[in-house]
Design a protein around this motif. Structure first.
Motif, PDB file in Angstrom:
ATOM      1  N   ALA A 145       0.828  -1.209   0.000  1.00 14.98           N
ATOM      2  CA  ALA A 145       0.000   0.000   0.000  1.00 14.98           C
ATOM      3  C   ALA A 145       0.862   1.258   0.000  1.00 14.98           C
ATOM      4  CB  ALA A 145      -0.929  -0.005   1.216  1.00 14.98           C
ATOM      5  N   ALA A 146       1.966   1.231   0.754  1.00 11.52           N
ATOM      6  CA  ALA A 146       2.863   2.391   0.787  1.00 11.52           C
ATOM      7  C   ALA A 146       3.501   2.626  -0.578  1.00 11.52           C
ATOM      8  CB  ALA A 146       3.943   2.183   1.846  1.00 11.52           C
ATOM      9  N   PHE A 147       3.903   1.542  -1.254  1.00 12.54           N
ATOM     10  CA  PHE A 147       4.501   1.668  -2.580  1.00 12.54           C
ATOM     11  C   PHE A 147       3.491   2.237  -3.572  1.00 12.54           C
ATOM     12  CE2 PHE A 147       5.524  -0.187  -6.775  1.00 12.54           C
ATOM     13  CZ  PHE A 147       6.781   0.385  -6.954  1.00 12.54           C
ATOM     14  N   ARG A 148       2.234   1.754  -3.483  1.00  8.41           N
ATOM     15  CA  ARG A 148       1.195   2.251  -4.389  1.00  8.41           C
ATOM     16  C   ARG A 148       0.918   3.733  -4.141  1.00  8.41           C
ATOM     17  NH1 ARG A 148      -4.324   2.951  -4.912  1.00  8.41           N
ATOM     18  NH2 ARG A 148      -5.245   2.171  -6.849  1.00  8.41           N
ATOM     19  N   GLU A 149       0.842   4.128  -2.872  1.00  8.34           N
ATOM     20  CA  GLU A 149       0.561   5.526  -2.565  1.00  8.34           C
ATOM     21  C   GLU A 149       1.736   6.422  -2.950  1.00  8.34           C
ATOM     22  OE1 GLU A 149      -0.646   5.885   1.478  1.00  8.34           O
ATOM     23  OE2 GLU A 149      -2.682   5.201   1.034  1.00  8.34           O
ATOM     24  N   LYS A 150       2.955   5.880  -2.861  1.00 12.82           N
ATOM     25  CA  LYS A 150       4.117   6.662  -3.288  1.00 12.82           C
ATOM     26  C   LYS A 150       4.033   6.952  -4.775  1.00 12.82           C
ATOM     27  CE  LYS A 150       9.168   6.730  -3.237  1.00 12.82           C
ATOM     28  NZ  LYS A 150      10.406   5.977  -2.837  1.00 12.82           N
ATOM     29  N   ARG A 151       3.636   5.933  -5.560  1.00 11.91           N
ATOM     30  CA  ARG A 151       3.468   6.156  -6.998  1.00 11.91           C
ATOM     31  C   ARG A 151       2.353   7.154  -7.270  1.00 11.91           C
ATOM     32  NH1 ARG A 151       2.686   0.727 -10.151  1.00 11.91           N
ATOM     33  NH2 ARG A 151       1.170   0.463  -8.482  1.00 11.91           N
ATOM     34  N   ALA A 152       1.258   7.048  -6.497  1.00 13.90           N
ATOM     35  CA  ALA A 152       0.149   7.984  -6.671  1.00 13.90           C
ATOM     36  C   ALA A 152       0.578   9.407  -6.340  1.00 13.90           C
ATOM     37  CB  ALA A 152      -1.038   7.572  -5.800  1.00 13.90           C
ATOM     38  N   ASP A 153       1.340   9.562  -5.258  1.00 13.04           N
ATOM     39  CA  ASP A 153       1.828  10.899  -4.887  1.00 13.04           C
ATOM     40  C   ASP A 153       2.734  11.466  -5.970  1.00 13.04           C
ATOM     41  OD1 ASP A 153       0.452  10.797  -2.535  1.00 13.04           O
ATOM     42  OD2 ASP A 153       2.141  10.111  -1.333  1.00 13.04           O
ATOM     43  N   ARG A 154       3.564  10.587  -6.567  1.00 13.35           N
ATOM     44  CA  ARG A 154       4.433  11.044  -7.637  1.00 13.35           C
ATOM     45  C   ARG A 154       3.596  11.514  -8.827  1.00 13.35           C
ATOM     46  NH1 ARG A 154       7.813   7.226  -7.419  1.00 13.35           N
ATOM     47  NH2 ARG A 154       6.841   5.806  -8.893  1.00 13.35           N
ATOM     48  N   GLY A 155       2.509  10.752  -9.127  1.00 16.18           N
ATOM     49  CA  GLY A 155       1.626  11.155 -10.215  1.00 16.18           C
ATOM     50  C   GLY A 155       0.938  12.479  -9.940  1.00 16.18           C
TER      51      GLY A 155
ATOM     52  N   VAL B  81      -8.289  17.744 -18.577  1.00 15.34           N
ATOM     53  CA  VAL B  81      -8.659  17.152 -17.291  1.00 15.34           C
ATOM     54  C   VAL B  81      -7.841  15.887 -17.061  1.00 15.34           C
ATOM     55  CG1 VAL B  81     -10.550  16.213 -15.896  1.00 15.34           C
ATOM     56  CG2 VAL B  81     -11.011  17.979 -17.575  1.00 15.34           C
ATOM     57  N   LYS B  82      -7.475  15.659 -15.796  1.00 14.11           N
ATOM     58  CA  LYS B  82      -6.849  14.408 -15.369  1.00 14.11           C
ATOM     59  C   LYS B  82      -7.538  13.928 -14.093  1.00 14.11           C
ATOM     60  CE  LYS B  82      -2.143  14.775 -17.232  1.00 14.11           C
ATOM     61  NZ  LYS B  82      -0.695  14.658 -16.887  1.00 14.11           N
ATOM     62  N   VAL B  83      -7.582  12.617 -13.932  1.00 15.78           N
ATOM     63  CA  VAL B  83      -8.077  12.019 -12.692  1.00 15.78           C
ATOM     64  C   VAL B  83      -6.958  11.176 -12.109  1.00 15.78           C
ATOM     65  CG1 VAL B  83      -9.760  10.484 -11.628  1.00 15.78           C
ATOM     66  CG2 VAL B  83     -10.458  11.988 -13.513  1.00 15.78           C
ATOM     67  N   VAL B  84      -6.495  11.546 -10.931  1.00 17.80           N
ATOM     68  CA  VAL B  84      -5.401  10.850 -10.267  1.00 17.80           C
ATOM     69  C   VAL B  84      -5.864  10.414  -8.882  1.00 17.80           C
ATOM     70  CG1 VAL B  84      -3.022  10.987  -9.452  1.00 17.80           C
ATOM     71  CG2 VAL B  84      -3.697  12.253 -11.506  1.00 17.80           C
ATOM     72  N   GLU B  85      -5.940   9.102  -8.675  1.00 19.03           N
ATOM     73  CA  GLU B  85      -6.319   8.541  -7.369  1.00 19.03           C
ATOM     74  C   GLU B  85      -7.610   9.161  -6.823  1.00 19.03           C
ATOM     75  OE1 GLU B  85      -4.967   5.941  -5.457  1.00 19.03           O
ATOM     76  OE2 GLU B  85      -4.170   5.576  -7.450  1.00 19.03           O
ATOM     77  N   GLY B  86      -8.612   9.239  -7.694  1.00 19.93           N
ATOM     78  CA  GLY B  86      -9.905   9.723  -7.252  1.00 19.93           C
ATOM     79  C   GLY B  86     -10.045  11.227  -7.165  1.00 19.93           C
ATOM     80  N   SER B  87      -8.992  11.998  -7.510  1.00 21.52           N
ATOM     81  CA  SER B  87      -9.049  13.456  -7.491  1.00 21.52           C
ATOM     82  C   SER B  87      -9.060  13.994  -8.922  1.00 21.52           C
ATOM     83  CB  SER B  87      -7.852  14.054  -6.743  1.00 21.52           C
ATOM     84  OG  SER B  87      -7.896  13.703  -5.377  1.00 21.52           O
ATOM     85  N   VAL B  88      -9.846  15.024  -9.145  1.00 20.88           N
ATOM     86  CA  VAL B  88      -9.967  15.632 -10.470  1.00 20.88           C
ATOM     87  C   VAL B  88      -9.055  16.849 -10.549  1.00 20.88           C
ATOM     88  CG1 VAL B  88     -11.533  16.691 -12.146  1.00 20.88           C
ATOM     89  CG2 VAL B  88     -12.358  14.853 -10.658  1.00 20.88           C
ATOM     90  N   PHE B  89      -8.221  16.886 -11.584  1.00 22.02           N
ATOM     91  CA  PHE B  89      -7.317  18.003 -11.832  1.00 22.02           C
ATOM     92  C   PHE B  89      -7.697  18.644 -13.169  1.00 22.02           C
ATOM     93  CE2 PHE B  89      -5.101  15.329  -8.899  1.00 22.02           C
ATOM     94  CZ  PHE B  89      -4.311  16.165  -8.139  1.00 22.02           C
ATOM     95  N   VAL B  90      -7.777  19.972 -13.188  1.00 22.12           N
ATOM     96  CA  VAL B  90      -8.130  20.707 -14.411  1.00 22.12           C
ATOM     97  C   VAL B  90      -7.050  21.739 -14.691  1.00 22.12           C
ATOM     98  CG1 VAL B  90      -9.842  22.177 -15.537  1.00 22.12           C
ATOM     99  CG2 VAL B  90     -10.587  20.372 -13.965  1.00 22.12           C
ATOM    100  N   HIS B  91      -6.647  21.828 -15.960  1.00 22.29           N
ATOM    101  CA  HIS B  91      -5.679  22.870 -16.335  1.00 22.29           C
ATOM    102  C   HIS B  91      -6.426  24.188 -16.495  1.00 22.29           C
ATOM    103  CE1 HIS B  91      -2.393  24.994 -18.230  1.00 22.29           C
ATOM    104  NE2 HIS B  91      -1.601  23.956 -17.977  1.00 22.29           N
ATOM    105  N   PRO B  92      -5.981  25.243 -15.826  1.00 18.99           N
ATOM    106  CA  PRO B  92      -6.754  26.494 -15.825  1.00 18.99           C
ATOM    107  C   PRO B  92      -6.763  27.235 -17.163  1.00 18.99           C
ATOM    108  CG  PRO B  92      -4.662  26.800 -14.686  1.00 18.99           C
ATOM    109  CD  PRO B  92      -4.780  25.330 -14.973  1.00 18.99           C
ATOM    110  N   ARG B  93      -5.877  26.868 -18.085  1.00 14.97           N
ATOM    111  CA  ARG B  93      -5.855  27.585 -19.361  1.00 14.97           C
ATOM    112  C   ARG B  93      -6.901  26.993 -20.303  1.00 14.97           C
ATOM    113  NH1 ARG B  93      -1.050  26.671 -20.661  1.00 14.97           N
ATOM    114  NH2 ARG B  93      -1.350  25.081 -22.255  1.00 14.97           N
ATOM    115  N   PRO B  94      -7.880  27.788 -20.758  1.00 15.34           N
ATOM    116  CA  PRO B  94      -8.931  27.255 -21.636  1.00 15.34           C
ATOM    117  C   PRO B  94      -8.401  27.011 -23.049  1.00 15.34           C
ATOM    118  CG  PRO B  94      -9.235  29.602 -21.327  1.00 15.34           C
ATOM    119  CD  PRO B  94      -8.102  29.209 -20.417  1.00 15.34           C
TER     120      PRO B  94
END
Length: 356
Positions: free
Chosen positions: A213-223, A318-331
């Motif tokens: 689980a720690a290894f998986r979360e480390k990869r997620a944090d890196r992403g 848009v990107k979805v990383v580990e259940g979180s939505v990320f949006v680039h602010p530049r239209p």
């Protein structure tokens, strides 16, 4: 309880869970005592019950410690996490029964206070073979008591989440003490390879799952860090967006409607080209974002109106990383097609009521 905190209530799921858990534990105790009597007719019922309660508590503690990493590795284990507090309290109660019976059998029949006798009857702390392992179990049980007593949301709110979490991280100290208690006690008097194997497998399972689980979360944090470095901004969790609906966020001074639909997420301008209607307050109907004011429609991935209409609105990456939505602010330019972000099953958190 005060008016702010109500008594603990059991919903149907918790009732089924508790009945199942207690039934399995009762079955385990019955089988353990029965097999123990058959294999060792000279053993007393009290001794067999002490061992049955102790092994049950130790097995439960291993399961409790495995639930957290299992839930992080696969969201399908979240129902177990939802009921983990009940299992944790049950672990303490079985450990308390084990310790209580042992204290009575080995220390309550003399002239010395049982708790005093627990610490003075065996002073050989410098010997591994004769180490007073019962004291280790006592301190491990005290930690489990503190955790069981503070398992209610009352303490979570009043101690604050960080303090409550630090307190409950002591479970690993208790686990270490109880491993030593078992290794220096039962494993010295019992030559059964089954008992030794169970302890080794339990410890290996807890360690390996936590490392995975720690290894998986480390990869997620890196992403997540890479996504932020690319200029994306975290706006919300996927499970906060209702299916075929949107959440509205403000990025770089512009309102953006982030829609979730068919296992995907897209982001478009919140402003309808007809009369500036709030698209984020509308829904996706027949595959198109539909303005709640006058029904104008736009395709969520391209921001274009379906033919023969010509309206276009800006889109956002848009990107979805580990259940979180990320949006680039530049239209992007109006009508620019942007690939929707895919939602993996493991990224979607189950909606559940808070446990008590």
């Amino acid at each position: 309880m005060s008016v702010q905190y109500g008594a603990i209530s059991w919903n149907r799921q918790k009732k089924v869970y508790d009945v199942t858990l207690l039934s399995l534990l009762a079955l385990y105790l019955g089988i353990f005592v029965g097999v123990g009597t058959w294999r060792n007719p000279g053993a007393t019922a009290e001794t067999l019950l002490i061992r049955a309660l102790g092994t049950a508590a130790f097995l439960l503690l291993n399961v409790v410690l495995c639930i957290g990493p299992l839930s992080r590795l696969d969201r399908r284990f979240l129902p177990l996490l939802y009921n983990r507090r009940h299992m944790g309290v049950t672990t303490f109660l079985f450990g308390l029964a084990h310790g209580g019976f042992a204290l009575f059998q080995f220390h309550a029949l003399g002239n010395v206070n049982p708790l005093v006798s627990l610490f003075i009857s065996n002073p050989r702390y410098g010997s591994v073979a004769d180490f007073p392992f019962q004291a280790l179990g006592f301190f491990g049980l005290i930690i489990l008591f503190v955790m069981a007593a503070t398992s209610h949301d009352f303490w979570l709110r009043n101690l604050s989440a960080p303090m409550w979490k630090r307190l409950h991280m002591l479970v690993y100290a208790s686990y270490t003490l109880l491993i030593a208690h078992v290794a220096l006690g039962a494993l010295q008097s019992e030559t059964s390879p089954v008992l030794t194997s169970v302890v080794i497998v339990g410890v290996a399972a807890v360690l390996s799952l936590h490392l995975a689980a720690a290894f998986r979360e480390k990869r997620a944090d890196r992403g997540r860090h890479e996504t932020v470095d690319e200029g994306f901004v975290e706006v919300c969790k996927v499970d906060r967006i209702a299916e075929k609906c949107a959440t509205i966020v403000s990025l770089a001074g512009e309102r953006v409607a982030v829609f979730r639909y068919d296992g995907k997420v897209s982001a478009i301008s919140n402003v309808c080209q007809h009369q500036n209607g709030p698209l984020g307050e509308g829904r996706i109907i027949d595959g198109c974002v539909t303005c709640p004011w006058h029904g104008y429609q736009y395709q969520p991935e391209s921001g274009t109106a379906p033919p023969p209409f010509k309206e276009k609105i800006p889109t956002f990456r848009v990107k979805v990383v580990e259940g979180s939505v990320f949006v680039h602010p530049r239209p992007n330019a109006p009508g620019t097609r942007v690939e929707a972000a895919q939602i993996e099953f493991a990224q979607v958190k189950l909606r559940e009521a808070p446990s008590r």
